[in-house]
Structures are given as C-alpha cells and as structure tokens.
Design a protein around this motif. Structure first.
Motif, PDB file in Angstrom:
ATOM      1  N   PRO A   1      -8.644  -6.031   6.797  1.00 27.06           N
ATOM      2  CA  PRO A   1      -9.526  -5.452   5.775  1.00 27.06           C
ATOM      3  C   PRO A   1      -9.315  -3.960   5.552  1.00 27.06           C
ATOM      4  O   PRO A   1      -9.510  -3.454   4.444  1.00 27.06           O
ATOM      5  N   GLU A   2      -8.896  -3.228   6.592  1.00 29.66           N
ATOM      6  CA  GLU A   2      -8.634  -1.795   6.424  1.00 29.66           C
ATOM      7  C   GLU A   2      -7.480  -1.552   5.452  1.00 29.66           C
ATOM      8  O   GLU A   2      -7.496  -0.573   4.697  1.00 29.66           O
ATOM      9  N   LEU A   3      -6.489  -2.442   5.456  1.00 35.18           N
ATOM     10  CA  LEU A   3      -5.375  -2.313   4.513  1.00 35.18           C
ATOM     11  C   LEU A   3      -5.848  -2.574   3.090  1.00 35.18           C
ATOM     12  O   LEU A   3      -5.410  -1.910   2.147  1.00 35.18           O
ATOM     13  N   LEU A   4      -6.741  -3.545   2.921  1.00 34.26           N
ATOM     14  CA  LEU A   4      -7.283  -3.826   1.591  1.00 34.26           C
ATOM     15  C   LEU A   4      -8.104  -2.637   1.098  1.00 34.26           C
ATOM     16  O   LEU A   4      -8.086  -2.315  -0.093  1.00 34.26           O
TER      17      LEU A   4
ATOM     18  N   VAL B   1       0.836  -1.208   0.000  1.00 39.69           N
ATOM     19  CA  VAL B   1       0.000   0.000   0.000  1.00 39.69           C
ATOM     20  C   VAL B   1       0.866   1.252   0.000  1.00 39.69           C
ATOM     21  O   VAL B   1       0.567   2.237  -0.685  1.00 39.69           O
ATOM     22  N   ARG B   2       1.959   1.216   0.749  1.00 35.85           N
ATOM     23  CA  ARG B   2       2.838   2.388   0.820  1.00 35.85           C
ATOM     24  C   ARG B   2       3.437   2.716  -0.541  1.00 35.85           C
ATOM     25  O   ARG B   2       3.602   3.898  -0.885  1.00 35.85           O
TER      26      ARG B   2
ATOM     27  N   ALA C   1     -11.955 -12.705   1.731  1.00 38.57           N
ATOM     28  CA  ALA C   1     -11.304 -11.466   1.271  1.00 38.57           C
ATOM     29  C   ALA C   1     -11.884 -11.019  -0.067  1.00 38.57           C
ATOM     30  O   ALA C   1     -12.069  -9.814  -0.306  1.00 38.57           O
ATOM     31  N   MET C   2     -12.177 -11.978  -0.954  1.00 42.59           N
ATOM     32  CA  MET C   2     -12.810 -11.635  -2.240  1.00 42.59           C
ATOM     33  C   MET C   2     -14.178 -11.005  -2.023  1.00 42.59           C
ATOM     34  O   MET C   2     -14.540 -10.033  -2.708  1.00 42.59           O
TER      35      MET C   2
ATOM     36  N   GLY D   1      -7.396  -0.272  -2.336  1.00 38.00           N
ATOM     37  CA  GLY D   1      -8.353   0.050  -3.395  1.00 38.00           C
ATOM     38  C   GLY D   1      -8.446   1.520  -3.710  1.00 38.00           C
ATOM     39  O   GLY D   1      -8.888   1.902  -4.799  1.00 38.00           O
ATOM     40  N   LEU D   2      -8.031   2.377  -2.795  1.00 41.80           N
ATOM     41  CA  LEU D   2      -8.062   3.817  -3.046  1.00 41.80           C
ATOM     42  C   LEU D   2      -6.918   4.264  -3.950  1.00 41.80           C
ATOM     43  O   LEU D   2      -7.001   5.322  -4.585  1.00 41.80           O
TER      44      LEU D   2
END
Length: 413
Positions: A154-157, A128-129, A194-195, A161-162
């Motif tokens: 889930p917050e990292l996923l 993400v970084r 996760a999907m 997506g952003l």
C-alpha cells in the motif's frame, strides 16, 4: 530476452498496450509550465483518443513497461505461457521517450501499465520511479496515468498517487466466478481491497486539502477500472450490476468495458469468437444512462432481453418501449428527470428545452431545431402542436425505430 533497441521495444510494448481501454481521463487539476523551467501541461479535458471542444485530438503515450508476466490469465495475450515476443523498458527509457514525444508535440501525457515481473512490489516500484523521475527531475507537468498492481505494498500505491493524475486497478472480469475460472492467480478480494485503499487515500487527501492548502494532491483525477466483456458467461445485467457497485463503493471516475478479443494459442476455456463490438457500445450507453441521466441500475437491467441489452436499439429506447405507460411526455410541462428519459433527448438538449420553455410553449419544430432530428422523438413527446395518438399506440413501434442494416454496394453489380 534478445537485445532490442528502443525503437523495437516501442513497437512491441505500444502494440501490447492496445488491449487496455482505460486510458482516457478527465477531472485532473490544471497545470502549466508557462513561466517556469518545467515542461508540459494538462488541459483538464479527456486525454487519449479523445477530442477537446475545439476539435483537437489529445493523446497519451500508451505503453507497457514490459509484456513479460508471471501470471497466466487465460484471456491475456501477455500471459506467462503465451508465445509472444517479449520486451522490457528501463525506467530511463520510458522517461526519455515521454519527454521526446512531448517535445515533438505528439502527446500530452503518459499512460503506463505493465506485466508483473519478479514481484508485484518490484513492478510497482518501477512504475512509481518513472512517474517520480518525470515529476521531480524534469518537472514534467503533463498528464500521467499509472495502472497499479493490486498486490503491491500500500505504501507504493500511496507514492504512485503523489505523482500520477489517475490510478487504475483492473477488476478484470464482471463476476468472481469468471475471475476464478479465467484468472485463478488473481484474487477479487485483494483487488477490491486495493480499490478501497485508493478511495480512502483520495478521500483523506481531499479532506486534508480543505484544511491545509499546502497538502500535496493525491491522484486528482481519481481512479478507474476495466472489465473484459464476453470472455466469460456474464450477461449485460450482471455487468451493469457490477459497474454500479464499483461506482457506489469506490467512487470510480470511469468503468471501461473491453470486448474480449481472441488471442493466439488460446485456452480451450475461452470462446472461439469475440462478442460483437456493438455490445461494448451498448454497455457504454447504459453506463452513460446511470452516470448522467439518472437511471438506476434496476431500470437499465429492465431494458435487457433475457439479461442482455438489445443490439438493434439503444438502451434508453429499449427501456422506453418496456415502459410505454410513461409516455408520451409533455415537453412543456414534464420535469427534467422525465425529459432525460425521452429517447433522442440528450442532457444539453434537455437543458436547452428547460431554458426556452420559460419564455414560450415549444412546438414540434422548435424541438427539432434543438436536436439532430425529430423523427425518433415523435412517438415519445407532446408539444404545443403535436400529440402522437396513433403513433404512440402502434403495436409495431419497435420495428419502426430500428434502422435497416447497411450493406456494402457492389462495385460492378
């Protein structure tokens, strides 16, 4: 891990990424840096080993953050017990490489995956970084595809997506039994969970953007997945059943099929040889029939022989041979759904036929002008001047449709 410079790391981690097939993309939002201080753009067409309509090859920088991994999946060359040379990029190194390759016009985006290092959350945070730094600090507007970690928070996923155009989570193998046997540290329930989370986030974002135009986009190119073919005992019928489930439950943009490739120091539970690459090709053809030709999964499975798609003919022809009672099809009267089932007729050709036949009746030569060749079509259709009475009823019709295998000529024969 020995100290390596960026060039050495790139050689290792770009090579390690070649086993991941799910890097092509389509359907993302178009962005351009023209008239701004940003860098990059997206074309909205396929990226990474794909071609735009004008013939341009559009590609991604396809790398792993690291090929070190805490998991020991039998089929993976980067598994914990594998004797391979290890390397790891820093976040800053990936960002600099992406920008440098883009400025040299080598790439139009980034495909980034990784082995699991430390914990799933730590690995996902690093991925993400990279995307966040490219977007926020360098205003990078090119395409980004992140391979996400199912076990991550889930917050990292959601953060991923952003910043990414597409997210993907590999289902790994077609069946739960295959996953339990070859990747016992991974959990099919968590992968599908996760999907589901990604699908929900994508749907919620679409709904939010209908009401609030200022809402940020979330993974506009959707999610995709990949499964390995030939590592376990799953046949093509089971594989296509799993694919249809993935398309239906999670609205996947693409399911990718990757033929198993034997790896060094392989586990005894793996096959000694890889499946023929034509099998992978037939699965993609069958996938195409379900996605664009209106075939149900049952019809595709009906085209198999003892569970596997025939290798000598394409799936549509195999289905037609098993359903000869529905042929020949009148090219001037049949509905679009039936024309799409004629071997040799693609979507564009069928659309052209529908346009032309509004003006006049089509003859066999007319159809030939709209396709690459008429020979394959003769047994399956009726035209204004053609009715394949004897040809359509031949008992050896399949033999006439199989192309002879090509042999390499002897230079000094």
């Amino acid at each position: 891990m020995a100290h390596l410079d960026t060039r050495e790391k790139l050689a290792i981690l770009a090579d390690a990424a070649k086993y991941d097939a799910s890097c092509a993309s389509s359907g993302t939002s178009k962005r351009s840096s023209v008239g701004s201080k940003g860098i990059g753009s997206t074309e909205g067409m396929g990226i990474c080993h794909s071609y735009a309509p004008d013939g341009r090859c559009i590609s991604l920088l396809k790398i792993l953050l690291t090929n070190s991994c805490i998991f020991d999946c039998h089929y993976c060359i980067n598994r914990r017990s594998s004797n391979v040379r290890r390397a790891r990029f820093t976040v800053d190194e990936v960002v600099k490489l992406t920008l440098a390759f883009y400025r040299r016009n080598y790439i139009e985006g980034l495909f980034l995956s990784s082995g699991i290092i430390g914990t799933s959350d730590y690995t996902m945070d690093q991925l993400v970084r990279v995307a966040k730094t490219l977007r926020e600090e360098h205003d990078f507007r090119g395409y980004i595809h992140l391979k996400t970690i199912p076990d991550a928070d889930p917050e990292l996923l959601e953060q991923a997506g952003l910043y990414a155009d597409r997210l993907s989570i590999n289902i790994e193998l077609p069946t739960e039994s295959g996953l339990a046997k070859l990747a016992p540290e991974k959990n099919g329930i968590r992968i599908r969970g996760a999907m589901t989370g990604l699908k929900t986030a994508i749907d919620d974002n679409k709904d939010a953007r209908k009401h609030y135009r200022s809402a940020p986009k979330f993974a506009p190119a959707g999610q995709s997945t990949q499964m390995i073919v030939g590592a376990d005992g799953a046949d093509d019928s089971a594989i296509m059943g799993t694919a249809q489930s993935l398309y239906g439950r999670f609205q996947m943009r693409r399911v990718y099929y990757s033929a198993f490739s034997p790896i060094p120091d392989a586990s005894a539970v793996l096959p000694l040889v890889s499946p023929p690459l034509i099998r992978e090709h037939r699965l993609y053809q069958a996938d195409w029939l379900m996605r664009f030709y209106g075939f149900g999964v049952g019809e595709v499975q009906d085209a198999t022989d003892a569970g596997n798609l025939p290798l000598d003919i394409d799936p549509k022809t195999a289905w037609a041979l098993k359903n000869r009672g529905q042929f020949p099809v009148d090219i001037n009267r049949a509905p679009r759904e039936m024309l799409l089932r004629v071997p040799g007729l693609g979507v564009k050709t069928v659309n052209a036929i529908l346009r032309v036949r509004r003006q006049r009746a089509l003859r066999l030569d007319d159809v030939g002008r709209l396709t690459r060749g008429i020979e394959k079509l003769r047994p399956w259709l009726i035209a204004a001047d053609w009715r394949p009475v004897a040809l359509a009823e031949r008992g050896d019709l399949r033999a006439t449709l199989v192309k002879p295998a090509r042999a390499q000529l002897e230079l000094f024969g």
